[in-house]
Design a protein around this motif. Structure first.
Motif, PDB file in Angstrom:
ATOM      1  N   GLN A  93      -3.313   1.989  -3.949  1.00  0.00           N
ATOM      2  CA  GLN A  93      -4.204   1.778  -2.822  1.00  0.00           C
ATOM      3  C   GLN A  93      -4.949   0.453  -3.002  1.00  0.00           C
ATOM      4  O   GLN A  93      -4.947  -0.133  -4.086  1.00  0.00           O
ATOM      5  CB  GLN A  93      -5.203   2.928  -2.697  1.00  0.00           C
ATOM      6  CG  GLN A  93      -4.555   4.304  -2.560  1.00  0.00           C
ATOM      7  CD  GLN A  93      -3.670   4.411  -1.314  1.00  0.00           C
ATOM      8  OE1 GLN A  93      -4.076   4.015  -0.223  1.00  0.00           O
ATOM      9  NE2 GLN A  93      -2.476   4.956  -1.483  1.00  0.00           N
ATOM     10  N   LYS A  94      -5.562  -0.016  -1.929  1.00  0.00           N
ATOM     11  CA  LYS A  94      -6.244  -1.305  -2.003  1.00  0.00           C
ATOM     12  C   LYS A  94      -7.357  -1.303  -3.038  1.00  0.00           C
ATOM     13  O   LYS A  94      -7.672  -2.337  -3.631  1.00  0.00           O
ATOM     14  CB  LYS A  94      -6.794  -1.682  -0.633  1.00  0.00           C
ATOM     15  CG  LYS A  94      -5.708  -2.020   0.375  1.00  0.00           C
ATOM     16  CD  LYS A  94      -6.294  -2.456   1.710  1.00  0.00           C
ATOM     17  CE  LYS A  94      -5.189  -2.820   2.684  1.00  0.00           C
ATOM     18  NZ  LYS A  94      -5.727  -3.238   3.997  1.00  0.00           N
ATOM     19  N   THR A  95      -7.953  -0.142  -3.269  1.00  0.00           N
ATOM     20  CA  THR A  95      -9.011  -0.050  -4.286  1.00  0.00           C
ATOM     21  C   THR A  95      -8.464  -0.190  -5.700  1.00  0.00           C
ATOM     22  O   THR A  95      -9.234  -0.343  -6.663  1.00  0.00           O
ATOM     23  CB  THR A  95      -9.753   1.290  -4.157  1.00  0.00           C
ATOM     24  OG1 THR A  95      -8.806   2.363  -4.182  1.00  0.00           O
ATOM     25  CG2 THR A  95     -10.531   1.357  -2.850  1.00  0.00           C
ATOM     26  N   ASP A  96      -7.137  -0.135  -5.862  1.00  0.00           N
ATOM     27  CA  ASP A  96      -6.518  -0.303  -7.177  1.00  0.00           C
ATOM     28  C   ASP A  96      -6.258  -1.768  -7.510  1.00  0.00           C
ATOM     29  O   ASP A  96      -5.753  -2.068  -8.605  1.00  0.00           O
ATOM     30  CB  ASP A  96      -5.193   0.474  -7.245  1.00  0.00           C
ATOM     31  CG  ASP A  96      -5.397   1.978  -7.127  1.00  0.00           C
ATOM     32  OD1 ASP A  96      -6.391   2.485  -7.677  1.00  0.00           O
ATOM     33  OD2 ASP A  96      -4.554   2.630  -6.479  1.00  0.00           O
TER      34      ASP A  96
ATOM     35  N   THR B 153       0.833  -1.200   0.000  1.00  0.00           N
ATOM     36  CA  THR B 153       0.000   0.000   0.000  1.00  0.00           C
ATOM     37  C   THR B 153       0.871   1.254   0.000  1.00  0.00           C
ATOM     38  O   THR B 153       1.778   1.406   0.817  1.00  0.00           O
ATOM     39  CB  THR B 153      -0.920   0.011   1.232  1.00  0.00           C
ATOM     40  OG1 THR B 153      -1.694  -1.183   1.252  1.00  0.00           O
ATOM     41  CG2 THR B 153      -1.842   1.221   1.215  1.00  0.00           C
ATOM     42  N   GLY B 154       0.594   2.161  -0.942  1.00  0.00           N
ATOM     43  CA  GLY B 154       1.344   3.406  -1.046  1.00  0.00           C
ATOM     44  C   GLY B 154       2.559   3.332  -1.942  1.00  0.00           C
ATOM     45  O   GLY B 154       3.168   4.369  -2.237  1.00  0.00           O
TER      46      GLY B 154
ATOM     47  N   SER C 182      -2.446  -7.126  -6.701  1.00  0.00           N
ATOM     48  CA  SER C 182      -3.037  -7.153  -5.349  1.00  0.00           C
ATOM     49  C   SER C 182      -2.272  -6.159  -4.482  1.00  0.00           C
ATOM     50  O   SER C 182      -1.057  -6.294  -4.300  1.00  0.00           O
ATOM     51  CB  SER C 182      -2.957  -8.549  -4.748  1.00  0.00           C
ATOM     52  OG  SER C 182      -3.669  -9.493  -5.538  1.00  0.00           O
ATOM     53  N   VAL C 183      -2.981  -5.176  -3.962  1.00  0.00           N
ATOM     54  CA  VAL C 183      -2.383  -4.172  -3.084  1.00  0.00           C
ATOM     55  C   VAL C 183      -2.645  -4.595  -1.643  1.00  0.00           C
ATOM     56  O   VAL C 183      -3.805  -4.735  -1.228  1.00  0.00           O
ATOM     57  CB  VAL C 183      -2.959  -2.776  -3.358  1.00  0.00           C
ATOM     58  CG1 VAL C 183      -2.270  -1.731  -2.482  1.00  0.00           C
ATOM     59  CG2 VAL C 183      -2.831  -2.418  -4.839  1.00  0.00           C
ATOM     60  N   ILE C 184      -1.585  -4.809  -0.875  1.00  0.00           N
ATOM     61  CA  ILE C 184      -1.724  -5.299   0.495  1.00  0.00           C
ATOM     62  C   ILE C 184      -0.864  -4.460   1.443  1.00  0.00           C
ATOM     63  O   ILE C 184       0.083  -3.793   1.018  1.00  0.00           O
ATOM     64  CB  ILE C 184      -1.325  -6.789   0.626  1.00  0.00           C
ATOM     65  CG1 ILE C 184       0.124  -6.993   0.190  1.00  0.00           C
ATOM     66  CG2 ILE C 184      -2.259  -7.662  -0.197  1.00  0.00           C
ATOM     67  CD1 ILE C 184       0.624  -8.414   0.351  1.00  0.00           C
ATOM     68  N   ASP C 185      -1.208  -4.513   2.720  1.00  0.00           N
ATOM     69  CA  ASP C 185      -0.451  -3.784   3.740  1.00  0.00           C
ATOM     70  C   ASP C 185       0.793  -4.566   4.140  1.00  0.00           C
ATOM     71  O   ASP C 185       0.886  -5.786   3.956  1.00  0.00           O
ATOM     72  CB  ASP C 185      -1.318  -3.556   4.986  1.00  0.00           C
ATOM     73  CG  ASP C 185      -2.477  -2.621   4.712  1.00  0.00           C
ATOM     74  OD1 ASP C 185      -2.343  -1.738   3.848  1.00  0.00           O
ATOM     75  OD2 ASP C 185      -3.531  -2.770   5.387  1.00  0.00           O
TER      76      ASP C 185
END
Length: 295
Positions: free
Chosen positions: A84-87, A20-21, A109-112
């Protein structure tokens, strides 16, 4: 930009994980592209992120991506920024000519980043060169219970979806590692502190106890000495008060004797003077009556 882990499947999709980011670069996989008029990068919403026209050598960006993408018109790669996770979703490169050709498809997959694991010591025991440590390695919903014995432990691993928890040991430390495709964090405990310093700590505790006993004994001796000195001084003071009192009485008697001598003249200078001398009557005794027998 971060280093990505790529996982190929039997389909044309390439799975990519991005933190993320962070940014992600999507590349054209083929060395040579067929002849095309236009080349598009589409997102999972079927929006044209960028449209490149081969004839004019110009690209046109979607209004919502103008500040978030970089397009390389030599390699035709697409870089997406500040993900971002919405991406998360599918991103496809399409070359058009007489027909449309899907060049490559990415599943992004966007993950933290992972949370830090916690390594907890439940108990430890040390004797000679043998050390036993029972501990727990925990992160999120993952957990490993294990033991460190005789300078080693068995390597263990548990997974949940994309997260992995790994436990490993060396002669110097116990390591708990938590990771996912975009990040990793770990917690360590030194076995030297747990095992070999324990005996030293025990010796230190014994030394401290002996020292504490000595200090307590010394304090008790000081208290007894102070108490003895106090009682001695008190008794001596009482004796001095008695001597002073006796001296006062003697002085009083002496003063009274001197006073009586001054008043009485040649009277005897004795304690008796303070009481007073016996006084003879001044009037002569009357003569007794003459009886008839005397005449």
């Amino acid at each position: 930009m971060i280093c990505l882990s790529l996982f190929f499947s039997f389909s044309a999709e390439i799975s990519v994980f991005v933190q993320t980011g962070a940014s992600v670069q999507l590349d054209i996989q083929t060395q040579e592209l067929p002849e095309f008029d236009d080349l598009y990068w589409k997102n999972y919403k079927s929006e044209n992120i960028v449209r490149y026209t081969n004839e004019s050598k110009k690209e046109k960006l979607h209004s919502s991506y103008k500040d978030r993408v970089d397009f390389n018109n030599k390699t035709f790669s697409l870089t997406l920024k500040n993900m971002q996770k919405t991406d998360s979703g599918l991103y496809t490169a399409i070359a058009t000519a007489e027909s449309d050709n899907n060049i490559v498809t990415y599943r992004v997959s966007v993950i933290d980043a992972v949370e830090a694991p916690v390594l907890t010591v439940n108990s430890n025991w040390f004797s000679g060169n043998f050390c036993t440590v029972n501990f727990t390695c925990r992160a999120h919903e993952l957990m490993i219970d294990s033991s460190y014995q005789n300078n080693r432990c068995s390597k263990e691993e548990v997974t949940s979806q994309i997260n992995t928890l790994i436990l490993d040991c060396s002669e110097e430390s116990i390591i708990c590692n938590h990771s996912n495709p975009v990040s990793w964090k770990e917690d360590q405990i030194s076995t030297t502190q747990l095992c070999f310093n324990k005996e030293k700590n025990s010796m230190s505790v014994q030394t401290d106890s002996s020292l504490l006993g000595s200090v307590v004994g010394l304090m008790a001796a000081c208290i007894l000495i102070c108490l003895s000195v106090f009682l001695y001084c008190r008794c001596k003071k009482g004796a001095q008060e008695e001597v002073v009192e006796d001296s006062s009485v003697y002085a009083q008697v002496k003063v009274e004797a001197q006073t009586q001598e001054e008043v009485g003249g040649n009277g005897p200078n004795t304690v008796y003077c303070t009481v007073g001398q016996h006084q003879r009557p001044t009037t002569p005794p009357k003569p007794s009556a003459i009886t008839s027998d005397d005449t």
